[in-house]
Structure formats: C-alpha cells, structure tokens
Design an enzyme around this catalytic site. Structure first.
Site, PDB file in Angstrom:
ATOM      1  N   TYR A  68     -13.311  -3.343  -0.491  1.00  0.00           N
ATOM      2  CA  TYR A  68     -12.433  -2.465   0.455  1.00  0.00           C
ATOM      3  C   TYR A  68     -11.382  -1.622  -0.326  1.00  0.00           C
ATOM      4  CZ  TYR A  68     -10.476  -0.847   4.891  1.00  0.00           C
ATOM      5  OH  TYR A  68     -10.072   0.085   6.103  1.00  0.00           O
ATOM      6  N   GLY A  94      -7.313  -2.598  11.933  1.00  0.00           N
ATOM      7  CA  GLY A  94      -6.268  -1.950  11.106  1.00  0.00           C
ATOM      8  C   GLY A  94      -5.144  -2.101  11.626  1.00  0.00           C
ATOM      9  N   GLN A 140       7.810  -8.445  -1.299  1.00  0.00           N
ATOM     10  CA  GLN A 140       7.439 -10.057  -1.432  1.00  0.00           C
ATOM     11  C   GLN A 140       8.428 -10.978  -1.319  1.00  0.00           C
ATOM     12  OE1 GLN A 140       6.413 -10.673  -5.536  1.00  0.00           O
ATOM     13  NE2 GLN A 140       7.917  -8.897  -6.368  1.00  0.00           N
ATOM     14  N   SER A 151      -6.177   1.378  10.037  1.00  0.00           N
ATOM     15  CA  SER A 151      -7.458   1.811   9.518  1.00  0.00           C
ATOM     16  C   SER A 151      -8.562   1.905  10.606  1.00  0.00           C
ATOM     17  CB  SER A 151      -7.950   0.484   8.855  1.00  0.00           C
ATOM     18  OG  SER A 151      -7.863   0.512   7.458  1.00  0.00           O
TER      19      SER A 151
END
Length: 425
Positions: free
Chosen positions: A216, A354, A174, A111
């Site tokens: 965000y 980021g 996950q 980012s």
C-alpha cells in the site's frame, strides 16, 4: 496488526494501521479541554428510531468503541436495497460541552477517498482518455523515476512498488513530546502540493520492481489525482464532485483541499496529553491529497457504495476492472482498483477503510451493492487502540454477516483488515 498507542498517518491514510508512529508534519493549534471523564466517553447518545429496524441491532458492538475509553465517539449506518435499516451513535461529540454524538454528522474519511478517485480514473478509461496499461510517463512525463515501467493500473492496485511518502520520517510522531507538538504546534496547518508529496515518495528507493509485489502506498493515489488533473484540465476534487457527488446527491460529501475545519454538525477529535484532552479537530488535509482528503457522512458513503457496486457509475468493462484483484498477502483479502475484497466467510465483501489522526472510517458491503455499512469512530489519540481494533471487526461481522456469520468470521475479518491496513510496516 494490533492498534498501538503510536501509529503512523501513513497507516491512517491507508486504512487505520497502528504499528509505528504517527504523522506530525501537519501540526495544528489544538486546545486542551480538560480531563476526559470515563462517563463522558462511555455515555451513549439516545438510541434513534432506526436502532432496531430490519433485524439489525449492533448497538452493543458500537458501544464497545467507547466502553474502554479508546474512542470518544462512534456512529454507524446500515442500508439495504437503498433503505436505511439501522443507524445509531454513542459517545460524546464535544468534551468541553458534553454534547452527545449526532449520527448524521460529518467526519474525515481518510483512505475512503481512494474509491472516489479510482472511479473517476476508470470513467476516464471508459471515455478513451487513457488506458489502464498506459505507462505513467506518458501522461506525467518526468514526474516518476522509471515511470515508463509503471502503469496506471499498478498505481490503482498498489503494485507499483513506489515508496509511500507518508512513511518518510518527517511525517511521524513517536513519543509524548512529538504528540504534544502535533496537538499544540503549528506545523499541522502546512500546505502541500501534490508534486511535493510525490517528490518525497520517489526520493526513497522503491519497495520492489513494478508489478513484482503488493504494498500500500499513498504516493500512488496522489499520482492518480495528478492524472485526473492532467487529463481533464480540472482538479481531481472538482471532477469527483462533478461526476459522483452531484449526480448521486451526496450533499454532505466534500473534498476540502486546504480548508482546515469541518462545516455542519461534526464530532471533535482529541489527543491525550498529561494535562487532559487536546482538541485536534482542525487539519490541513492537503497532506493527504487524493489519498485521503475527503469529508462525508455515513449516509453518503453508503449511497456511494450502493451506486458503485450496483453498476451505476462505471461501464461493464471498467466495473470488471474495478473488482479484478491482486493478493495482499492475506488469505482473507485482496485489492482491486481502489477497493478491497474481504472474505469473512459469509460471501465476498467490498469496500475500504481509512483514517486520519482522530478519525477512523470503515465502508464495506456486498458485491451487488445491496447492503453496506458505514462506520465512523474517533480514536482518542495517545491511548491503546486494541479495543477499537476489536470493535471494528465485531461491528463489521455483525452488520454484514449477521446470523450467517460462520465460526471464525471474526478471525477472518481481523486478518483481512490487518492486511489492508498494512500490517507489519
């Protein structure tokens, strides 16, 4: 927010969030490189000549990244008044060879791409090509539902309410099986067009009505890149290169599109599998597009920060817009147009953080652009990242506040960075 063993790339692109799961839509062909020996993780590169110049020595804080095995490498550079006053590196660049880290190596910045993109949009505003309060629909008709009610400014400061496409379930892993698929499978090479990413985001209901909150969303910056493309007739990558990278001689900064490797010296990234570390260095970062596609070095990032906050890239009106903030929900941070303000108690600090799987980045400095720190570290994916979380905070406070750090600076820094990383998502 704590750094968890399973984190979302949505969080990585917005800045190193660790609550949730991690993107698996971009799988790569990684290679298991053997066991990760504690000595290989903790062994630092030799201290460079810059390690104790200028009254700065954050080597202890840097070593904390690798001391508990949560990261395989870390390196940072502090500059003041355009001069490097400290640079150092710890850890192992390549676990297969044991090669130490080079402090001048390239890394994925996630980012931290966003300030580059927002700067170009603001330059276009200064040239009269668009206005910050223009509706998105005016420039990108039909791309965003309710685009007539969402302004360019709301894209850049994350008040649009648009759903973050990287929170879509197709982008997450996950559990151990999906981490293995991410590390060793083939989806990580997938190409995405920005229109595809936006379509995924807008297929979900918005978080709130435009201007009625802050959240965000990487979708905002994919749209910002599309705006640059539409207004200039060139890709956002080429405009960032032409307007920022070349004039500032940021010779090691690139925005590679679908190129999956890193050219030049660089650290490898790894995921933890039962049989040992899997190399996850390669990545098709079209999944991040204008939200997180960049590659750079600590020197280049520090120089970019100094130029941006030193007023060398924007006209006064756009510079003021850059640093006009909205609250993030934390008393210690707020968000401008592609940059964040953080309050550690030692004066306003500006920048962004980021990351993408295997890389974390921090770029923060003073409001006048006179002092900044750029940090890169390599989280060992699949391990507890709470130690790295604390290390980011400690290094930021040490390098930017130093002896002036007040009591509670670490807590303020943790709160500020957690809010910017999307705590609680």
């Amino acid at each position: 927010m704590t750094f968890s063993q399973n984190a979302g790339l949505a969080s990585r692109l917005r800045g190193r969030g660790r609550s949730g799961m991690r993107l698996a839509a971009v799988a790569l062909a990684g290679a298991v490189v053997g066991t990760l020996a504690p000595a290989a993780v903790a062994a630092p590169a030799p201290a460079g000549a810059d390690a104790r110049r200028g009254g700065v020595d954050a080597r202890a804080e840097l070593r904390a990244f690798v001391a508990d095995g949560s990261s395989t490498a870390a390196f940072a550079e502090v500059r003041e008044d355009g001069r490097r006053i400290w640079r150092d590196a710890v850890g192992t660049s390549d676990l297969a060879t044991g090669q130490p880290v080079r402090p001048d190596g390239r890394f994925r910045i996630g980012s931290v791409t966003k300030p580059f993109v927002s700067t170009v949009v603001l330059q276009l505003v200064g040239e009269g090509r668009l206005r910050l309060d223009d509706p998105v629909e005016r420039h990108l008709p039909g791309v965003v539902p309710n685009g007539g009610a969402i302004s360019v400014r709301q894209l850049l400061n994350h008040t649009s309410g648009l759903y973050d496409y990287t929170e879509d379930p197709r982008f997450f892993y996950q559990d151990e099986a999906s981490l293995r698929d991410y590390a060793l499978g083939d989806r990580r090479w997938q190409d995405y067009r920005p229109e595809q990413l936006v379509a995924i985001g807008v297929a979900h209901p918005p978080y709130f009505a435009p201007g009625q909150g802050w959240k965000y969303s990487n979708t905002n910056y994919v749209l910002a890149g599309m705006l640059i493309d539409k207004l200039t007739g060139h890709s956002w990558q080429s405009e960032v290169t032409r307007r920022i990278v070349r004039p500032l001689h940021l010779d090691d900064t690139v925005f590679p599109g679908s190129e999956t490797g890193l050219r030049g010296p660089h650290v490898h990234a790894y995921a933890k599998l039962p049989e040992g570390p899997a190399d996850i260095t390669g990545l098709n970062t079209t999944v991040g597009d204008a939200a997180g596609n960049g590659i750079s070095t600590t020197t280049d990032l520090d120089r970019f920060h100094a130029a941006l906050f030193g007023g060398k890239l924007l006209r006064p009106a756009e510079q003021a817009a850059l640093t006009t903030t909205v609250p993030t929900g934390s008393g210690h941070s707020s968000y401008g147009l592609g940059v964040a303000e953080a309050d550690f108690g030692c004066g306003p600090l500006w920048g962004h953080d980021g990351g993408v799987p295997g890389w974390g980045t921090l770029l923060f400095g003073t409001a006048d652009g006179k002092r900044q720190v750029a940090l890169s570290y390599n989280p060992y994916e699949g391990t507890d990242q709470s130690g790295a979380d604390a290390a980011v905070v400690a290094l930021a406070v040490k390098t930017l506040c130093g002896a002036t750090a007040p009591a509670g600076a670490a807590g303020a820094a943790a709160d500020a960075l957690s809010a910017l990383r999307g705590a609680g998502r």
